[in-house]
Write a protein that holds these residues in place. Structure first.
Motif, mmCIF file in Angstrom:
data_model
loop_
_atom_site.group_PDB
_atom_site.id
_atom_site.type_symbol
_atom_site.label_atom_id
_atom_site.label_comp_id
_atom_site.label_asym_id
_atom_site.label_seq_id
_atom_site.Cartn_x
_atom_site.Cartn_y
_atom_site.Cartn_z
ATOM 1 N N PRO A 46 26.220 97.575 -46.101
ATOM 2 C CA PRO A 46 26.307 98.458 -44.945
ATOM 3 C C PRO A 46 25.025 99.280 -44.761
ATOM 4 C CG PRO A 46 27.515 99.406 -46.780
ATOM 5 C CD PRO A 46 27.056 98.052 -47.225
ATOM 6 N N THR A 47 24.727 99.576 -43.507
ATOM 7 C CA THR A 47 23.669 100.521 -43.140
ATOM 8 C C THR A 47 24.286 101.511 -42.180
ATOM 9 O OG1 THR A 47 21.770 99.069 -43.485
ATOM 10 C CG2 THR A 47 21.515 100.794 -41.843
ATOM 11 N N THR A 48 23.935 102.782 -42.343
ATOM 12 C CA THR A 48 24.520 103.827 -41.523
ATOM 13 C C THR A 48 23.439 104.745 -40.968
ATOM 14 O OG1 THR A 48 26.462 103.770 -42.961
ATOM 15 C CG2 THR A 48 26.260 105.656 -41.468
ATOM 16 N N TYR A 49 23.580 105.068 -39.682
ATOM 17 C CA TYR A 49 22.699 106.020 -39.000
ATOM 18 C C TYR A 49 23.499 107.266 -38.649
ATOM 19 C CZ TYR A 49 18.878 102.704 -38.481
ATOM 20 O OH TYR A 49 17.831 101.856 -38.731
ATOM 21 N N PHE A 50 22.791 108.393 -38.574
ATOM 22 C CA PHE A 50 23.403 109.687 -38.302
ATOM 23 C C PHE A 50 22.783 110.249 -37.034
ATOM 24 C CE2 PHE A 50 23.220 108.653 -42.746
ATOM 25 C CZ PHE A 50 24.561 108.686 -43.084
ATOM 26 N N ILE A 51 23.590 110.320 -35.972
ATOM 27 C CA ILE A 51 23.112 110.665 -34.637
ATOM 28 C C ILE A 51 23.673 112.025 -34.238
ATOM 29 C CG2 ILE A 51 23.047 109.923 -32.227
ATOM 30 C CD1 ILE A 51 23.609 107.031 -33.326
ATOM 31 N N GLY A 52 22.782 112.890 -33.749
ATOM 32 C CA GLY A 52 23.183 114.223 -33.333
ATOM 33 C C GLY A 52 23.674 114.256 -31.902
ATOM 34 N N THR A 53 24.100 115.429 -31.462
ATOM 35 C CA THR A 53 24.630 115.602 -30.107
ATOM 36 C C THR A 53 23.580 115.334 -29.040
ATOM 37 O OG1 THR A 53 24.148 117.971 -30.219
ATOM 38 C CG2 THR A 53 26.364 117.271 -30.869
ATOM 39 N N ASP A 54 22.300 115.401 -29.429
ATOM 40 C CA ASP A 54 21.200 115.132 -28.500
ATOM 41 C C ASP A 54 20.919 113.639 -28.341
ATOM 42 O OD1 ASP A 54 20.141 114.621 -31.013
ATOM 43 O OD2 ASP A 54 18.435 115.988 -30.804
ATOM 44 N N GLY A 55 21.671 112.799 -29.067
ATOM 45 C CA GLY A 55 21.478 111.348 -28.975
ATOM 46 C C GLY A 55 20.343 110.836 -29.844
ATOM 47 N N LYS A 56 19.788 111.702 -30.699
ATOM 48 C CA LYS A 56 18.672 111.306 -31.567
ATOM 49 C C LYS A 56 19.161 111.063 -32.995
ATOM 50 C CE LYS A 56 15.061 113.721 -29.029
ATOM 51 N NZ LYS A 56 14.010 114.752 -29.105
ATOM 52 N N ILE A 57 18.452 110.164 -33.675
ATOM 53 C CA ILE A 57 18.674 109.960 -35.101
ATOM 54 C C ILE A 57 18.206 111.246 -35.784
ATOM 55 C CG2 ILE A 57 18.118 108.554 -37.119
ATOM 56 C CD1 ILE A 57 19.450 106.903 -34.898
ATOM 57 N N GLN A 58 19.085 111.892 -36.539
ATOM 58 C CA GLN A 58 18.717 113.185 -37.114
ATOM 59 C C GLN A 58 18.487 113.164 -38.622
ATOM 60 O OE1 GLN A 58 21.360 116.304 -35.818
ATOM 61 N NE2 GLN A 58 20.535 116.242 -33.745
ATOM 62 N N GLN A 59 18.908 112.115 -39.294
ATOM 63 C CA GLN A 59 18.709 112.004 -40.738
ATOM 64 C C GLN A 59 18.249 110.574 -41.040
ATOM 65 O OE1 GLN A 59 19.044 114.554 -42.971
ATOM 66 N NE2 GLN A 59 19.426 115.821 -41.164
ATOM 67 N N PRO A 60 17.560 110.370 -42.173
ATOM 68 C CA PRO A 60 17.200 108.999 -42.553
ATOM 69 C C PRO A 60 18.456 108.140 -42.685
ATOM 70 C CG PRO A 60 16.056 110.598 -43.939
ATOM 71 C CD PRO A 60 17.076 111.373 -43.136
ATOM 72 N N HIS A 61 18.344 106.871 -42.285
ATOM 73 C CA HIS A 61 19.506 105.993 -42.392
ATOM 74 C C HIS A 61 19.813 105.718 -43.859
ATOM 75 C CE1 HIS A 61 16.301 102.958 -42.710
ATOM 76 N NE2 HIS A 61 17.202 102.192 -43.295
ATOM 77 N N LYS A 62 21.054 105.309 -44.111
ATOM 78 C CA LYS A 62 21.513 105.010 -45.467
ATOM 79 C C LYS A 62 21.807 103.526 -45.561
ATOM 80 C CE LYS A 62 23.934 105.853 -49.407
ATOM 81 N NZ LYS A 62 23.430 104.994 -50.428
ATOM 82 N N SER A 63 21.141 102.846 -46.493
ATOM 83 C CA SER A 63 21.446 101.448 -46.800
ATOM 84 C C SER A 63 22.310 101.432 -48.045
ATOM 85 C CB SER A 63 20.164 100.658 -47.041
ATOM 86 O OG SER A 63 19.394 100.605 -45.860
ATOM 87 N N GLY A 64 23.431 100.738 -47.975
ATOM 88 C CA GLY A 64 24.367 100.712 -49.086
ATOM 89 C C GLY A 64 25.558 101.602 -48.787
ATOM 90 N N PRO A 65 26.597 101.495 -49.606
ATOM 91 C CA PRO A 65 27.833 102.235 -49.337
ATOM 92 C C PRO A 65 27.666 103.747 -49.500
ATOM 93 C CG PRO A 65 27.999 101.043 -51.415
ATOM 94 C CD PRO A 65 26.705 100.637 -50.794
ATOM 95 N N MET A 66 28.386 104.484 -48.658
ATOM 96 C CA MET A 66 28.382 105.944 -48.707
ATOM 97 C C MET A 66 29.595 106.440 -49.477
ATOM 98 S SD MET A 66 27.485 106.925 -44.757
ATOM 99 C CE MET A 66 28.846 105.969 -44.089
ATOM 100 N N THR A 67 29.450 107.606 -50.069
ATOM 101 C CA THR A 67 30.581 108.304 -50.676
ATOM 102 C C THR A 67 31.102 109.320 -49.661
ATOM 103 O OG1 THR A 67 29.199 110.061 -51.596
ATOM 104 C CG2 THR A 67 29.590 108.101 -52.997
ATOM 105 N N TYR A 68 32.273 109.843 -49.913
ATOM 106 C CA TYR A 68 32.854 110.883 -49.064
ATOM 107 C C TYR A 68 31.940 112.110 -49.048
ATOM 108 C CZ TYR A 68 36.489 113.786 -46.951
ATOM 109 O OH TYR A 68 37.202 114.594 -46.096
ATOM 110 N N GLU A 69 31.441 112.467 -50.216
ATOM 111 C CA GLU A 69 30.568 113.629 -50.336
ATOM 112 C C GLU A 69 29.295 113.444 -49.525
ATOM 113 O OE1 GLU A 69 31.974 111.985 -52.973
ATOM 114 O OE2 GLU A 69 33.529 113.482 -53.334
ATOM 115 N N TYR A 70 28.747 112.232 -49.551
ATOM 116 C CA TYR A 70 27.520 111.956 -48.792
ATOM 117 C C TYR A 70 27.777 112.108 -47.290
ATOM 118 C CZ TYR A 70 23.226 109.729 -47.263
ATOM 119 O OH TYR A 70 22.023 109.475 -46.661
#
Length: 193
Positions: free
Chosen positions: A160-184
């Motif tokens: 999996p790869t995950t992107y984090f998009i803000g209310t402004d429609g922009k990518i706001q954090q570096p993407h994550k490759s690999g599974p995420m934890t709940y805490e992450y």
């Protein structure tokens, strides 16, 4: 004399590491789609070297049909925080992550949209995705990337790869490759504006 012995030990150790790496590489499973599955962090689906979209850039828009038959357009979520995930039903790291995403979604669906784009073009078919989702009762939105257009726009090379998009429609954090934890996911949600 000690330098020679130390040099030999270093060479033997490096040779061992290379041999183990080659053996491990050759024993990775191959999925039905012809892609290599790597259970360590994520499953590779294209040649490595792509870097993804950097924070501060607008999230590329796409329009896809969802598993439920609706039309999903990413730009319709502008004004909301979005966790945009890419996955496939044959990907073991994705299977590890999806129940955690469901738990997170149930706890935070009033704060963030969780979108799990199925890479249907790399999938063994829509039926495989549907059966997997129905079996586990996942309720977040599942767009189907049948032509892999969204994957290309987001330079997804590992799932999996995950992107984090803000209310402004922009990518706001570096993407994550690999599974995420709940805490992450909680940490990323807290950083989104």
């Amino acid at each position: 004399m000690i330098k020679k012995i130390l040099g030999i030990v270093v060479l033997v150790t490096l040779s061992f590491i290379v041999i183990v790496g080659l053996v491990d590489n050759n024993t990775n499973k191959t999925s039905g789609s012809g892609t290599t599955e790597n259970n360590a962090e994520g499953a590779g689906i294209v040649a490595p070297g792509q870097t993804g979209i950097k924070p501060g850039k607008m999230a590329p828009d796409f329009e896809l049909q969802t598993l439920s038959g609706d039309t999903f357009k990413l730009s319709d979520l502008r004004g909301k925080k979005v966790i945009l995930n890419f996955w496939a039903s044959w990907c073991n790291p994705c299977k590890e992550e999806m129940p955690v995403m469901q738990k997170f979604y149930e706890a935070h669906k009033d704060e963030v949209e969780v979108i799990a784009v199925n890479l249907t073009g790399n999938e063994v078919g829509v039926k495989a995705a549907r059966d997997y989702i129905n079996k586990h009762n996942y309720t977040y939105t599942i767009p189907l990337d049948k032509d892999l257009d969204a994957r290309e726009k987001y330079d997804v090379s590992i799932i999996p790869t995950t992107y984090f998009i803000g209310t402004d429609g922009k990518i706001q954090q570096p993407h994550k490759s690999g599974p995420m934890t709940y805490e992450y996911m909680t940490k990323m949600l807290d950083k989104l504006k």
